[in-house]
Structures are given as C-alpha cells and as structure tokens.
Design a protein around this motif. Structure first.
Motif, PDB file in Angstrom:
ATOM      1  N   HIS A   1       0.863  -1.204   0.000  1.00 48.00           N
ATOM      2  CA  HIS A   1       0.000   0.000   0.000  1.00 48.00           C
ATOM      3  C   HIS A   1       0.883   1.231   0.000  1.00 48.00           C
ATOM      4  O   HIS A   1       1.600   1.498   0.947  1.00 48.00           O
ATOM      5  CB  HIS A   1      -0.916  -0.076   1.233  1.00 48.00           C
ATOM      6  CG  HIS A   1      -1.240   1.198   1.932  1.00 48.00           C
ATOM      7  ND1 HIS A   1      -0.840   1.438   3.236  1.00 48.00           N
ATOM      8  CD2 HIS A   1      -1.936   2.281   1.556  1.00 48.00           C
ATOM      9  CE1 HIS A   1      -1.287   2.597   3.628  1.00 48.00           C
ATOM     10  NE2 HIS A   1      -1.955   3.149   2.638  1.00 48.00           N
TER      11      HIS A   1
ATOM     12  N   HIS B   1       0.726   5.397  -1.715  1.00 44.23           N
ATOM     13  CA  HIS B   1       0.145   6.424  -2.580  1.00 44.23           C
ATOM     14  C   HIS B   1       1.293   6.981  -3.415  1.00 44.23           C
ATOM     15  O   HIS B   1       1.900   7.995  -3.079  1.00 44.23           O
ATOM     16  CB  HIS B   1      -0.544   7.479  -1.727  1.00 44.23           C
ATOM     17  CG  HIS B   1      -1.468   6.866  -0.708  1.00 44.23           C
ATOM     18  ND1 HIS B   1      -2.605   6.180  -1.080  1.00 44.23           N
ATOM     19  CD2 HIS B   1      -1.385   6.751   0.640  1.00 44.23           C
ATOM     20  CE1 HIS B   1      -3.194   5.706   0.011  1.00 44.23           C
ATOM     21  NE2 HIS B   1      -2.472   6.021   1.068  1.00 44.23           N
TER      22      HIS B   1
ATOM     23  N   HIS C   1      -8.645   1.531   3.504  1.00 40.21           N
ATOM     24  CA  HIS C   1      -8.204   2.033   4.808  1.00 40.21           C
ATOM     25  C   HIS C   1      -9.354   1.860   5.804  1.00 40.21           C
ATOM     26  O   HIS C   1     -10.451   2.365   5.567  1.00 40.21           O
ATOM     27  CB  HIS C   1      -7.915   3.534   4.748  1.00 40.21           C
ATOM     28  CG  HIS C   1      -6.781   3.942   3.853  1.00 40.21           C
ATOM     29  ND1 HIS C   1      -6.969   4.610   2.671  1.00 40.21           N
ATOM     30  CD2 HIS C   1      -5.444   3.813   3.992  1.00 40.21           C
ATOM     31  CE1 HIS C   1      -5.792   4.872   2.114  1.00 40.21           C
ATOM     32  NE2 HIS C   1      -4.845   4.390   2.892  1.00 40.21           N
TER      33      HIS C   1
ATOM     34  N   HIS D   1      -4.073  -0.494   7.949  1.00 39.75           N
ATOM     35  CA  HIS D   1      -3.981   0.157   9.272  1.00 39.75           C
ATOM     36  C   HIS D   1      -4.736  -0.635  10.346  1.00 39.75           C
ATOM     37  O   HIS D   1      -4.104  -1.248  11.195  1.00 39.75           O
ATOM     38  CB  HIS D   1      -4.471   1.617   9.265  1.00 39.75           C
ATOM     39  CG  HIS D   1      -3.734   2.519   8.338  1.00 39.75           C
ATOM     40  ND1 HIS D   1      -2.355   2.569   8.301  1.00 39.75           N
ATOM     41  CD2 HIS D   1      -4.180   3.420   7.409  1.00 39.75           C
ATOM     42  CE1 HIS D   1      -1.988   3.465   7.386  1.00 39.75           C
ATOM     43  NE2 HIS D   1      -3.063   3.971   6.825  1.00 39.75           N
TER      44      HIS D   1
ATOM     45  N   ASP E   1       3.086   3.426   2.526  1.00 42.64           N
ATOM     46  CA  ASP E   1       1.952   4.343   2.635  1.00 42.64           C
ATOM     47  C   ASP E   1       2.284   5.724   2.058  1.00 42.64           C
ATOM     48  O   ASP E   1       1.940   5.998   0.918  1.00 42.64           O
ATOM     49  CB  ASP E   1       1.490   4.433   4.103  1.00 42.64           C
ATOM     50  CG  ASP E   1       0.159   5.144   4.279  1.00 42.64           C
ATOM     51  OD1 ASP E   1      -0.395   5.618   3.285  1.00 42.64           O
ATOM     52  OD2 ASP E   1      -0.327   5.232   5.424  1.00 42.64           O
TER      53      ASP E   1
HETATM   54 ZN   LIG Z   1      -2.737   5.041   2.968  1.00 43.64          ZN
END
Ligand SMILES: [Zn+2]
Length: 447
Positions: free
Chosen positions: A64, A66, A219, A248, A299
């Motif tokens: 994961h 971005h 998420h 998370h 992340d």
């Molecule tokens: Zn994230």
C-alpha cells in the motif's frame, strides 16, 4: 530456449520452506521464471552472474503506497494525520486537487524508481488521485515504464466526492488495461472505506470492484474515524470477503478484527506512519493472536522513507518493546517474540499474499516469476556475515541493494538503476513539485 541467467554461489534465502535457505547455492532464471534453486546447478549456455558477494532473495513487496505523492517527499514529516494543520488538510485537500495528469505521472515515476532502488519488486499503487480519466492513463504509463510488478489500485479522489463519472471510468480502465492476466500489472480498487463516506457508497464501490474483478484495498480503523464501527456494519451486511486487504486497522474493535480474519481478508501494516502520524497503536499483535500475519507498506513518502528495511525494524522493535514491557511488569503468558525470519516473510511472501499474487511472486520457488534481489555483503556496514537473515533485517540498508530483477529482467545492476535518466527525472520532479506547490498556495516548511 528462453534466455537463461545463473546467479552463482550466493547466500540464497529462498524463503520457501520446502526449498530452504543455503549458505552457498545458485538460482537459475529462465525467461521470466525461476527454473531452479540449489547448490551446483548445471546451466549450459546461461549467462553466469557471480553472486559470491551477495545475499540472493525474493524482492520486497509493498502492499500500500500512494505513489503519486513521490514529488511530495518529506513535505509533512512534522504533520499529523488529523486536525487543522494535518496530512488530510494539506496533502489531500490542498495539494492533491491541483495535480494534473502529468504531475501524477512524475510523482509515480519518482516513487517507483525509488522503490526499485530500495529492492522492492512489487508494489500496490493506492492511487486516489483520479480526478480525470487521463490521470489513470498517466499513472498506468508510469507503472508500465518502471518495469515493476504492480497492482494499480484505482482510487476515488478524496476531494471530489461525489463524482458521477467515476464508475464508468473504473469500468473503462478495467477493459482497456486489465483484460489480460499475462502482464506485470493487475487491477485493484482503492475504496474510500466506510469510515469516510456513506455506507451505500462504500457498498456500491465494493460491488463494482467485484463486478470488474478488482482486488479491494481499503483504509479502515484510521484514527478517530476508525472507532465508529463502520467496518462492523459492512461485515454484518455480508460484504467482507477474501478478496480484500485492510490497511492500518489501528482503532478497529476486536470484533471487527475477528471479522477480517474469519472472512479470509489480508492485512497491510504501515507501522512507521501509524506511529508518527497518530493513526493509533499498530495492531500487529491483535492480528498475530488471531493467526493472521501482516504484510508491510510504506503508505506515504510525505512522511516516511521508501524502503522495507525501515518497515521491518519498526515492526519488530515495537512488538518487542511492548512484550518486554509486559514481561518486566511480571505478566505471565506473554505472546511469542517476532523473529527476524518472521519479518523477512512479512516483507515478501505475506506481501505477495495480500496483493493477490502468492502463486506468482514472494519466494524463490521454481515456477514462480523471477522477482529477485541481490544484496551486497562486501560493504563495510555488513561484513562479516554471521547470520544472513539477521543481517538483512537489522544490518542492511538500501546501499546494500546491488541488483533487482522483475520477471527475469534486470532493473538495477551493480548498484545502479537501469532504463532511467535520473538527471531528467530529477528535473521533472522539481518542475512538477514547483507547479503543484505554487498552484495550491501551500508553503513549503520553513527551515
Ligand atoms: Zn494510505
């Protein structure tokens, strides 16, 4: 016969229990696949690469990230997740909305080449920058150019909800780019998650993902919003299945975590981010106690470094700190301490599982794709090698990453990235960063 490459006389960590690990062995690559792993392999006509100063192992897997935020590296290191001056306010509501497709492209390229440099061979690109249909084309072009194995997880732009175009764009992207399974890119849907949007919308997004055959990544249990019990509502509606990765999970209830485990979901931990930005306590032990092992994820490069060495050390340190604290307080029945071998598995095979690719990558297993890295052991930060697994987890950093192969193709050799003009990329990164920052009115942190 396909091209053959023999990685000769390395310390080989196959991370496949049936094959085992070796202090001296070879890895034979044929075309895009691993053909054999073991000592003294015969490989007539193969190109031989001397691996005698290397640890040879499967590439790291990030579940994961971005990636579009590549041009915003370290821009928010003193900024928490929530509040007026926060990641949500600055990154997602101020900087992201001014991104053009070309900024998403450059941000992705920066992140992807950084990932390759750090020994990552598979990445899930959680791409919630899809303001126009052209943004998807731009990001997919960057993913294709990089040569990485990737899950392109189409993400609804946070600041544009609701947008009636999105469902058609998702179907269109699925058809245009993901009709074939025989490629490095697979399709995912980066769902906004039930804590941040109305239930009906979250439900419709998950149904759409299943209609187009996309892996779901979401998420949940994020800071304050995570305490609302929304995932439980999704679970009671029968929406949780084994095609979903939950990121998370820091503030989920125990019942919600149990629902994830019971429905065969996978778990993506982003421990450095969770600890520094206020998502809540990383729930590593709550999952381990229920038999589900985590995968690891970077992340946001706005806050944390881009490598899996940092990830592994963060997760094992926190778990040990908590458990030793319990022991020192006199508690009985303290769970087992994680070992370095556990962490290496979290960073490889568990990542493959979470990305829906466990039959394809994540271990050096004949028949799997040749996603292989070689880590130098002749550098002053690491010799002499006394325990190779301990050395990778605790002693090495990205300076040890000598070579990276994805599907048998070299993306980094002799410590240098191939197939990229870094001077040009650096120039593009600054130009794009300057545009995004000035257009948004964001002020870079003062020094
Ligand atoms: Zn994230």
């Amino acid at each position: 016969m396909a091209d053959r490459t023999l990685l000769k006389n390395g310390i080989v960590l196959s991370l496949d229990k049936k094959i085992g690990n070796f202090m001296k062995a070879d890895v034979l690559i044929e075309g895009s696949q691993i053909a054999a792993v073991g000592p003294n392999l015969e490989a007539e006509g193969a190109e031989v690469i001397d691996a005698s100063k290397m640890i040879v192992m499967p590439g790291f897997i990030d579940t994961h990230r971005h990636v579009w935020e590549g041009i915003l590296r370290n821009i928010g290191t003193d900024v928490p997740l929530e509040g007026d001056a926060s990641y949500l306010a600055f990154i997602l509501n101020t900087l992201a909305p001014v991104y053009r497709p070309e900024d998403a492209y450059v941000g992705d390229l920066v992140g992807l080449y950084g990932a390759i440099d750090a020994g990552i061979t598979t990445i899930l690109d959680w791409s919630h920058i899809q303001a126009t249909r052209e943004h998807a084309d731009a990001v997919i072009r960057a993913l294709q150019e990089s040569g990485l194995r990737a899950v392109f997880a189409y993400g609804y732009p946070w600041w544009k909800y609701p947008d009636e175009n999105q469902d058609n764009w998702i179907r269109d992207v699925a058809k245009q780019y993901f009709s074939s399974k025989d490629q490095l890119l697979t399709f995912g849907l980066a769902s906004p998650g039930p804590e941040f949007i109305p239930f009906e919308f979250a439900e419709s997004q998950w149904k759409l993902a299943r209609e187009v055959g996309a892996h779901i990544t979401v998420h949940v249990g994020v800071g304050t919003a995570g305490k609302l019990g929304k995932l439980g509502e999704m679970g009671r509606a029968g929406l949780l299945k084994d095609d979903t990765t939950y990121i998370h999970c820091t503030t989920l209830s125990d019942d919600e975590i149990q629902m994830i485990v019971d429905t065969g979901g996978t778990f993506s931990l982003a421990s450095p981010v969770e600890m520094m930005m206020g998502h809540g306590m990383p729930p590593t032990q709550r999952f381990l106690d229920r038999g589900l092992r985590p995968s690891l994820s970077v992340d946001v490069e706005t806050n944390v470094p881009n490598d899996m060495f940092t990830q592994m050390r963060s997760v094992i340190s926190l778990q040990h700190a908590i458990l030793f604290d319990k022991k020192l307080a006199g508690e009985d029945n303290v769970p087992a301490l994680l070992t370095t071998r556990d962490l290496l598995e979290f960073a490889t095979i568990e990542g493959a599982r979470a990305n829906g690719l466990e039959d394809v990558t994540g271990s050096l297993t004949p028949g799997k794709q040749a996603d292989v890295i070689m880590l130098r052991i002749d550098k002053p930060n690491i010799f002499p090698i006394n325990d190779p697994i301990g050395a990778v987890v605790w002693g090495m950093d990205t300076s040890n990453v000598d070579s990276v192969f994805v599907a048998g193709k070299a993306l980094k050799r002799n410590g240098l990235l191939l197939n990229v003009d870094l001077n040009r990329l650096e120039k593009m990164a600054y130009e794009s960063r300057d545009y995004v920052v000035s257009k948004s009115g964001f002020k870079l942190p003062a020094i």
